[in-house]
Design a protein around this motif. Structure first.
Motif, PDB file in Angstrom:
ATOM      1  N   ARG A 426      70.147  91.220  41.930  1.00  0.00           N
ATOM      2  CA  ARG A 426      70.913  91.173  40.678  1.00  0.00           C
ATOM      3  C   ARG A 426      70.886  92.481  39.894  1.00  0.00           C
ATOM      4  NH1 ARG A 426      68.361  90.439  35.833  1.00  0.00           N
ATOM      5  NH2 ARG A 426      66.090  90.336  35.948  1.00  0.00           N
ATOM      6  N   LEU A 427      69.917  93.347  40.204  1.00  0.00           N
ATOM      7  CA  LEU A 427      69.790  94.599  39.467  1.00  0.00           C
ATOM      8  C   LEU A 427      70.506  95.735  40.197  1.00  0.00           C
ATOM      9  CD1 LEU A 427      66.033  94.259  38.461  1.00  0.00           C
ATOM     10  CD2 LEU A 427      68.033  93.873  36.998  1.00  0.00           C
ATOM     11  N   ARG A 428      70.583  96.881  39.549  1.00  0.00           N
ATOM     12  CA  ARG A 428      71.222  98.046  40.173  1.00  0.00           C
ATOM     13  C   ARG A 428      70.413  98.522  41.373  1.00  0.00           C
ATOM     14  NH1 ARG A 428      70.747 102.389  35.407  1.00  0.00           N
ATOM     15  NH2 ARG A 428      71.377 100.508  34.259  1.00  0.00           N
ATOM     16  N   PRO A 429      71.021  99.228  42.312  1.00  0.00           N
ATOM     17  CA  PRO A 429      70.278  99.714  43.483  1.00  0.00           C
ATOM     18  C   PRO A 429      69.110 100.601  43.065  1.00  0.00           C
ATOM     19  CG  PRO A 429      72.644  99.952  43.825  1.00  0.00           C
ATOM     20  CD  PRO A 429      72.459  99.562  42.383  1.00  0.00           C
ATOM     21  N   PRO A 430      67.974 100.495  43.735  1.00  0.00           N
ATOM     22  CA  PRO A 430      66.812 101.309  43.356  1.00  0.00           C
ATOM     23  C   PRO A 430      66.994 102.755  43.755  1.00  0.00           C
ATOM     24  CG  PRO A 430      66.339 100.092  45.360  1.00  0.00           C
ATOM     25  CD  PRO A 430      67.692  99.621  44.884  1.00  0.00           C
ATOM     26  N   GLY A 431      66.414 103.650  42.978  1.00  0.00           N
ATOM     27  CA  GLY A 431      66.383 105.057  43.339  1.00  0.00           C
ATOM     28  C   GLY A 431      65.065 105.388  43.998  1.00  0.00           C
TER      29      GLY A 431
END
Length: 506
Positions: A426-431
Motif C-alpha cells: 500500500r505504500l510507495r516503493p522503497p528506496g
C-alpha cells in the motif's frame, strides 16, 4: 462549507483495515482475550505516570489544477495536499497507543483514520499522521489514546497555506502506562502455516492427529501416509510425510512429517493455530531440529503486479535485517555455507541494495517477477513466489523461519509477514539504503517504515539481543579453542552471522 472527498490511504480496499486497529492475543472464541501462557506482551516496563509533550498541525502543498485528481463525482479538483499530524516533542512515544484523526465530514470515506505507528519526521520527532488530498477546508478532531487508557482530544482547522500550521504545545498524561498491543489482522487477510517436525517412532501421525483433535475440537485434522493424497486434501489441517527432514541422534527411528494448516483468517485463524499447537505439545516426543522449518503463506490474490513488486523490493531491501532475528542456520550464506531450503533472494537478484530494487522495478510481467525471485523454478528461497507462476494457489511463501511449535514465535512471525505484505503493497516503493546505513539502523527502519507494529518490533528486539548474546558466547568458545578469533573480521557475513549485532555498512 465546500464538500470534501479525500484521497484514500491505499488503492487496495482489501489491505486497508489491517493497519488501523489493535487487539490482544487471539483466542478461538474471543479475539480480545489472551488464550495461552506463551503469549507474552513484550515491552520495557514503564514507571507509573508518563508525560508526553506534543503538538498538532498540518503540512500543506498546493497541487496545480492540471495535475490534480478529481473527486468521486468528477466535478472538483483536489488541489490541496496536506498531512495532518501529531508530533511528540518530548517523552516516550510508546506511551501513546494510537492517534485518531476524525475528519468530522460526511464526504470522507472512511471519516476516521487511526495511526498506530509513528515515524520520525525531518526534525527527528516521532510523528503520528495521515495524508489527505481535498478540494476544500476541514476541521478535524484529533484524539490521543494512551497505553493505559488515558484519552485527550484536541481540535484543529487545517491551514490551506504554504507551510501549513502548528498548534501550541499540549501535555498528555498517562497515569498507568500499559504494554503495547499488536496490530489486528483483519478477517479479510488470509494466511496458512506449515510446521515441519519429527516424533518418536511409537508416536505415529495418527496419534498426533488425535491429540490435536482433543485440544482443538472445532478443527478438522487428518493424518496421511500418501503425499499425493495429502496434497489434494483442502478441508482442514493435515499431517503428511516429509522425506526432506532428518532424524536426530536421540530419535534415529523418528517419524518425519509436516503439519499443514487450511486457509486461516485473521485473529480467529491465530486462535485456531494456538489450539492446534497446544494439542501438538501434548505429544512429548514431538520435536524440531535444524533440518526443519516453519513456512508462512500469505494470500496475495488481491494484489496487482506493482504491489507484488513492492513486496519483493521490501524483502530484498530488508533481508539482512531479517537475518538478525533468525538463527545462523536460516541466514544468508556465510563463509560458503548455505541452507539449501531457504536460499538468499537478494544475492540472486543483484549485488547491491540499489541494483536489486532497480532490477525488480524493471520487471514487466508476473512470470518475470517469479523468475527474478525464484530462478529456474526453484522454490527453495527465503521468499517463494512459484505458486503464483503455476497458479496452484494465490499465496507467497515466507520460508526463512526456523522450525518451532511455540505459539509466541509463530504468531509474531505471521504478524511480521502479514505486515510486510500489507504495508509494502500500500505504500510507495522503497528506496535503497544509504551506503553508511548500519545493520542496526536497517533493523529499526524495517519496523518503522515497513512492518509498522511496535508490539512485533519489541518482540524481535528481544529476539535479536538473545541471538547476539548466543553468537558472542559461540565466538568466545572458538577463541578459547584456537587462541585467535576464528571468524576474524568476517563475523558479519551476509548480515549478522552467529547472532551478532553488526555495525558493518550495506
Amino acid at each position: 462549507s465546500d464538500a470534501i472527498n479525500p484521497e484514500r490511504q491505499t488503492a487496495n480496499p482489501s489491505l486497508r483495515q489491517s493497519h488501523f486497529h489493535y487487539y490482544g492475543a487471539p483466542n478461538a472464541n474471543n479475539n480480545n482475550t489472551p488464550s495461552h501462557p506463551n503469549h507474552i506482551l513484550h515491552t520495557t516496563p514503564k514507571t507509573p505516570m508518563s508525560t508526553v509533550i506534543f503538538t498538532v498541525g498540518n503540512t500543506y502543498t498546493r497541487i496545480p489544477k492540471q495535475r490534480a485528481d478529481v473527486d468521486r463525482t468528477g466535478q472538483y479538483k483536489k488541489i490541496h495536499d496536506w498531512t495532518l499530524y501529531c508530533d511528540v516533542l518530548s517523552g516516550d512515544p510508546d506511551t501513546i497507543k494510537n492517534v485518531t484523526f476524525d475528519m468530522k465530514h460526511a464526504t470522507f470515506t472512511p471519516s476516521k483514520f487511526v495511526c498506530h505507528n509513528p515515524v520520525r519526521n525531518s526534525r527527528g520527532l516521532w510523528r503520528f499522521s495521515t495524508r489527505q488530498k481535498t478540494y476544500g477546508g476541514v476541521s478535524p478532531e484529533i484524539t490521543l489514546r494512551g497505553s493505559g487508557g488515558a484519552i485527550k482530544t484536541v481540535n484543529w482547522t487545517v491551514v490551506l497555506e504554504n507551510g501549513g500550521g502548528t498548534a501550541p504545545e499540549e501535555t498528555f498524561r498517562e497515569l498507568a502506562p500499559g504494554p503495547l498491543r499488536p496490530v489486528k489482522i483483519s478477517d479479510e487477510n488470509n494466511f496458512g502455516v506449515e510446521f515441519e517436525m519429527t516424533s518418536a517412532g511409537r508416536d505415529t501421525k495418527d496419534l498426533v492427529a488425535r491429540n490435536i483433535r482433543r485440544a482443538a475440537s472445532h478443527s478438522r485434522v487428518r493424518a496421511f501416509e500418501d503425499y499425493g493424497e495429502a496434497r489434494r486434501y483442502k478441508d482442514g489441517w493435515k499431517i503428511m510425510p516429509d522425506s526432506s527432514l532428518q532424524c536426530s541422534r536421540t530419535q534415529p527411528d523418528c517419524n518425519r512429517f509436516e503439519l499443514v494448516s487450511p486457509v486461516l483468517r485473521g485473529g480467529g485463524g491465530l486462535g485456531e493455530m494456538n489450539a492446534v499447537l497446544r494439542g501438538l505439545g501434548a505429544v512429548r516426543s514431538v520435536t524440531v531440529n535444524k533440518s526443519a522449518g516453519c513456512h508462512v503463506h500469505i494470500d496475495v490474490e488481491s494484489l496487482s503486479l506493482l504491489e507484488l513488486k513492492k513486496v519483493c523490493m521490501s524483502f530484498v531491501k530488508y533481508e539482512d535485517a531479517m537475518d538478525c532475528i533468525m538463527p545462523p542456520s536460516r541466514r544468508t550464506p556465510c563463509q560458503g555455507i548455505e541452507n539449501e531450503y531457504c536460499k538468499s533472494n537478494k544475492l540472486i537478484v543483484g549485488e547491491s541494495n540499489r541494483e536489486r530494487i532497480n532490477v525488480i522495478d524493471e520487471v514487466e510481467t508476473l512470470e518475470e517477477l517469479c523468475d527474478t525471485m525464484n530462478p529456474n523454478d526453484d522454490r527453495y528461497y527465503k521468499l517463494n513466489l512459484l505458486n503464483l507462476k503455476t497458479g496452484r494457489q494465490n499465496t507467497i511463501e515466507f520460508r526463512q523461519h526456523s522450525a518451532t511449535i511455540e505459539y509466541e514465535k509463530v504468531s509474531n512471525w505471521v504478524r511480521f509477514c502479514m505486515s510486510m505484505v500489507i504495508n509494502a503493497a500500500r505504500l510507495r516503493p522503497p528506496g535503497p539504503f544509504g551506503e553508511a546505513t548500519s545493520l542496526d539502523d536497517q533493523f529499526e527502519m524495517m519496523f518503522e517504515y515497513c512492518i509498522k507494529d511496535r508490539f512485533v518490533r519489541d518482540y524481535y528486539r528481544k529476539r535479536k539481543r538473545e541471538l547476539a548474546q548466543r553468537g558472542g558466547e559461540r565466538r568466545r568458545r572458538n577463541e578459547d579453542m584456537s587462541g585467535v578469533n576464528a571468524l576474524g573480521n568476517a563475523h558479519c557475513c551476509g548480515g549478522c552471522a552467529n547472532g551478532d549485532t553488526c555495525s558493518s555498512s550495506v
